[in-house]
Design a protein around this motif. Structure first.
Motif: not given
Length: 171
Positions: A40-67
């Protein structure tokens, strides 16, 4: 923009929750992919509209030894939904050792619970059974995923495939 965005590691495991501006920046700088967006929502700049993120995935793997979830006063309150586990009050909350420290009780997830001052004083140096004050729910250590899922109060439908549905705990 108080909503949050679920951040996934490169292997699609839940990693963290961040703000919408931070998530947008990660996607814009090509450090993450947009996995799901707000319908239902978007992010707006002066001249463009962008999708509002809900879930993103990192390109690089982040090692988390203990979560794990850090044992803290706020996290105990959050786990117990800011409610006294003896009477249900939301006022004047404190922490209570289910098995009193004076009787060998330790400061652990399984022995700490939220209590109002009145109930904490009434229980004193007794166990809940001895004080005839049954707990509304048994103390437990929340998992990292459970804590992420329940952090914001409302679970976004786009997060469900990565975190699972919130189930009401039965104690």
């Amino acid at each position: 923009m108080g909503r949050k965005v679920l951040v996934l590691n490169q292997d699609y495991t839940a990693l963290a929750v961040c703000s919408i501006p931070k998530a947008f920046l990660l996607v814009y700088l090509n450090k993450a992919d947009l996995v799901a967006e707000s319908e239902n929502e978007q992010l707006h700049s002066i001249s463009q509209a962008f999708p509002m993120p809900s879930v993103i995935r990192l390109h690089k793997y982040i090692y988390m030894p203990y979560k794990g979830v850090i044992l803290s006063r706020q996290n105990i309150f959050r786990r117990d939904h800011n409610v006294c586990q003896y009477c249900g009050s939301k006022d004047d909350l404190t922490l209570d050792h289910v098995m009193p420290k004076s009787r060998g009780g330790r400061t652990t997830w399984d022995n700490l619970t939220t209590a109002c001052r009145r109930c904490n004083s009434k229980k004193g140096d007794l166990t809940p059974e001895e004080a005839n004050m049954p707990l509304r729910s048994k103390p437990f250590k929340p998992s990292f995923i459970m804590f992420l899922r329940d952090l914001g109060g409302s679970l976004e439908s786009s997060w469900i495939p990565f975190l699972g549905k919130r189930e009401k705990a039965i104690f």
